[in-house]
Design an enzyme around this catalytic site. Sequence first.
Site, PDB file in Angstrom:
ATOM      1  N   ASP A   1      32.901  -0.609   8.633  1.00 14.27           N
ATOM      2  CA  ASP A   1      32.895  -1.564   7.521  1.00 14.27           C
ATOM      3  C   ASP A   1      32.737  -2.945   8.143  1.00 14.27           C
ATOM      4  O   ASP A   1      33.699  -3.530   8.635  1.00 14.27           O
ATOM      5  CB  ASP A   1      34.195  -1.446   6.732  1.00 14.27           C
ATOM      6  CG  ASP A   1      34.218  -2.373   5.523  1.00 14.27           C
ATOM      7  OD1 ASP A   1      33.406  -3.330   5.493  1.00 14.27           O
ATOM      8  OD2 ASP A   1      35.043  -2.159   4.627  1.00 14.27           O
TER       9      ASP A   1
ATOM     10  N   LYS B   1      29.299 -12.486   2.707  1.00  8.74           N
ATOM     11  CA  LYS B   1      30.219 -13.167   3.638  1.00  8.74           C
ATOM     12  C   LYS B   1      29.357 -13.874   4.692  1.00  8.74           C
ATOM     13  O   LYS B   1      28.602 -14.772   4.344  1.00  8.74           O
ATOM     14  CB  LYS B   1      31.225 -12.169   4.194  1.00  8.74           C
ATOM     15  CG  LYS B   1      32.102 -11.540   3.085  1.00  8.74           C
ATOM     16  CD  LYS B   1      33.185 -10.658   3.636  1.00  8.74           C
ATOM     17  CE  LYS B   1      34.130 -10.164   2.548  1.00  8.74           C
ATOM     18  NZ  LYS B   1      33.760  -8.829   2.044  1.00  8.74           N
TER      19      LYS B   1
ATOM     20  N   GLU C   1      18.536   2.821 -13.772  1.00  4.98           N
ATOM     21  CA  GLU C   1      19.219   3.932 -13.087  1.00  4.98           C
ATOM     22  C   GLU C   1      18.225   4.776 -12.301  1.00  4.98           C
ATOM     23  O   GLU C   1      17.146   5.107 -12.791  1.00  4.98           O
ATOM     24  CB  GLU C   1      19.967   4.805 -14.100  1.00  4.98           C
ATOM     25  CG  GLU C   1      21.365   4.265 -14.333  1.00  4.98           C
ATOM     26  CD  GLU C   1      21.752   4.240 -15.784  1.00  4.98           C
ATOM     27  OE1 GLU C   1      20.876   3.958 -16.615  1.00  4.98           O
ATOM     28  OE2 GLU C   1      22.941   4.495 -16.061  1.00  4.98           O
TER      29      GLU C   1
ATOM     30  N   ARG D   1      26.903 -11.810  -4.197  1.00  4.22           N
ATOM     31  CA  ARG D   1      28.019 -10.870  -4.152  1.00  4.22           C
ATOM     32  C   ARG D   1      27.506  -9.465  -4.447  1.00  4.22           C
ATOM     33  O   ARG D   1      27.180  -9.134  -5.581  1.00  4.22           O
ATOM     34  CB  ARG D   1      29.097 -11.256  -5.155  1.00  4.22           C
ATOM     35  CG  ARG D   1      29.657 -12.644  -4.941  1.00  4.22           C
ATOM     36  CD  ARG D   1      30.890 -12.862  -5.761  1.00  4.22           C
ATOM     37  NE  ARG D   1      31.975 -12.095  -5.221  1.00  4.22           N
ATOM     38  CZ  ARG D   1      32.771 -12.516  -4.247  1.00  4.22           C
ATOM     39  NH1 ARG D   1      32.609 -13.719  -3.729  1.00  4.22           N
ATOM     40  NH2 ARG D   1      33.742 -11.766  -3.805  1.00  4.22           N
TER      41      ARG D   1
ATOM     42  N   TYR E   1      17.660  -2.151 -17.299  1.00  7.44           N
ATOM     43  CA  TYR E   1      18.389  -0.971 -16.806  1.00  7.44           C
ATOM     44  C   TYR E   1      17.462  -0.200 -15.881  1.00  7.44           C
ATOM     45  O   TYR E   1      16.297   0.025 -16.221  1.00  7.44           O
ATOM     46  CB  TYR E   1      18.812  -0.074 -17.966  1.00  7.44           C
ATOM     47  CG  TYR E   1      20.283  -0.176 -18.247  1.00  7.44           C
ATOM     48  CD1 TYR E   1      21.205   0.171 -17.266  1.00  7.44           C
ATOM     49  CD2 TYR E   1      20.762  -0.640 -19.466  1.00  7.44           C
ATOM     50  CE1 TYR E   1      22.568   0.057 -17.501  1.00  7.44           C
ATOM     51  CE2 TYR E   1      22.119  -0.751 -19.703  1.00  7.44           C
ATOM     52  CZ  TYR E   1      23.024  -0.399 -18.715  1.00  7.44           C
ATOM     53  OH  TYR E   1      24.351  -0.516 -18.948  1.00  7.44           O
TER      54      TYR E   1
ATOM     55  N   THR F   1      29.469  -5.748   2.656  1.00 11.11           N
ATOM     56  CA  THR F   1      29.152  -6.626   1.539  1.00 11.11           C
ATOM     57  C   THR F   1      28.017  -7.542   2.006  1.00 11.11           C
ATOM     58  O   THR F   1      27.675  -7.578   3.188  1.00 11.11           O
ATOM     59  CB  THR F   1      30.358  -7.473   1.109  1.00 11.11           C
ATOM     60  OG1 THR F   1      30.874  -8.154   2.246  1.00 11.11           O
ATOM     61  CG2 THR F   1      31.445  -6.604   0.492  1.00 11.11           C
TER      62      THR F   1
HETATM   63  N1  DSN Z   1      38.490  -9.883  -0.144  1.00 13.70           N
HETATM   64  C1  DSN Z   1      37.767  -9.783   1.106  1.00 13.70           C
HETATM   65  C2  DSN Z   1      38.236 -10.768   2.103  1.00 13.70           C
HETATM   66  O1  DSN Z   1      38.596 -11.866   1.721  1.00 13.70           O
HETATM   67  O2  DSN Z   1      38.245 -10.477   3.293  1.00 13.70           O
HETATM   68  C3  DSN Z   1      37.774  -8.411   1.626  1.00 13.70           C
HETATM   69  O3  DSN Z   1      37.314  -7.545   0.671  1.00 13.70           O
END
Ligand code: DSN
Length: 422
Positions: free
Chosen positions: A202, A231, A58, A237, A56, A228
């Site tokens: 974003d 991707k 925090e 993730r 942990y 994120t």
């Molecule tokens: N779920 C994602 C996507 O597939 O684009 C976006 O958050």
Amino acid sequence: MSASRRPALLSTDPELASFVAAEEVLQAQTLRLIPSENYVSAAVLEASGTVLQNKYSEGYPGRRYYEGQQNIDRVEALAIERAKGLFGVDHANVQPYSGSPANLAVYLAFAKPGDTVMGMALPMGGHLTHGWGVSATGSWFRGVQYGVRADTGLIDYDAVRDLALAERPKLIFCGGTALPRTIDFAAFAEIAREAGSILVADVAHIAGLIAGGAHPSPVDHVDVVSTTTHKTLRGPRGAMLMCREEHAKAIDKAVFPGLQGGPHNQTTAGIAVALHEAAQPSFTAYAHQVVANAKALAAALLQNGFDLVSGGTDNHLILIDLTGKDVPGKIAAKALDRAGIVVNYNTVPFDPRKPFDPSGVRIGTPSLTSRGLSTEHMPLVADWIARSVDAAAKGDEQALAAIRAEVTDLMAAFPAPGLPLS
Ligand code: DSN
């Protein structure tokens, strides 16, 4: 069997081990075209599954509510420094659990419930957390939404400006999940400045392209960058928020203690490794190859008679409009899956059908590029998609099985990063 790579798991929970092994086989044998997915490296996988899980933490490096953070602080500080260096930002927070919590932290930092917020409508290619009604961001805040032009499929910046000046939103989000074209961050910045809004880019889908120089960076134009890490950036993730120094305190306070508890240290470690990988020249080549592959695939799909939203792509993503094919998106996506080609069904702008049964299929090239496929393979990929959609229309399961065999053959020649199987 690959489950034997995890002897402890195999012995403790053979059922679960068999599911993981089956997933490895699936990821190795199929052509994965979902544009938000990728293959992480073996190094990222290793970093994500360590004893860092046991802690942990925090707080932030040097300012924790728990002792014993000597090593965790170094891990998180390394991830932060790498994010700052890679994206050229003053400040990075690497703790958000994923994209939706990251975006929620932005709301918490800059807006109050009931405030007006603006983003691209979900069916036009936006994201749930950009103020869409079924999301907390659209029910706790007053979401107003922009879209694309019906004739071009492109963002109508004049309409965005008119809406922003009429509504004066607290926050404006640019970016989305089904945008095949370059985002004009400078144009959004000008609009946000006129409207007095905080501008959030974003870039979850295109973060890897930005890091690799294959898409313009928003950093000089926006207040906050949300992304994120899993991707095109090819990490575990997770998510990050990046901003100028003036917003650093507000962002950090919103993530912790505003929204989250202890950071997922094992994920922070994986993010640090992915950021290191993304700083290498080979990643720059990867990012440009993703785009070259997507452009080649779009051209081949057009030759096969498909309609593409906006007529093509500038990035990693292609949105196929199947309205003219008489095969709705869901039926096409499920047929493609049976053919070993993994996609997702998706709304297209002004879709007359419902989101759970829409007219489009969304595809992209991050994963196949990670396996080493290049532009010369894209006509074959387009041909497989065309034959699969045709087979779906005719209910020809034999044709789908034949395509699946061809796909499996080609994939065997291009081993996936992080997987023991070819
Ligand atoms: N779920 C994602 C996507 O597939 O684009 C976006 O958050």
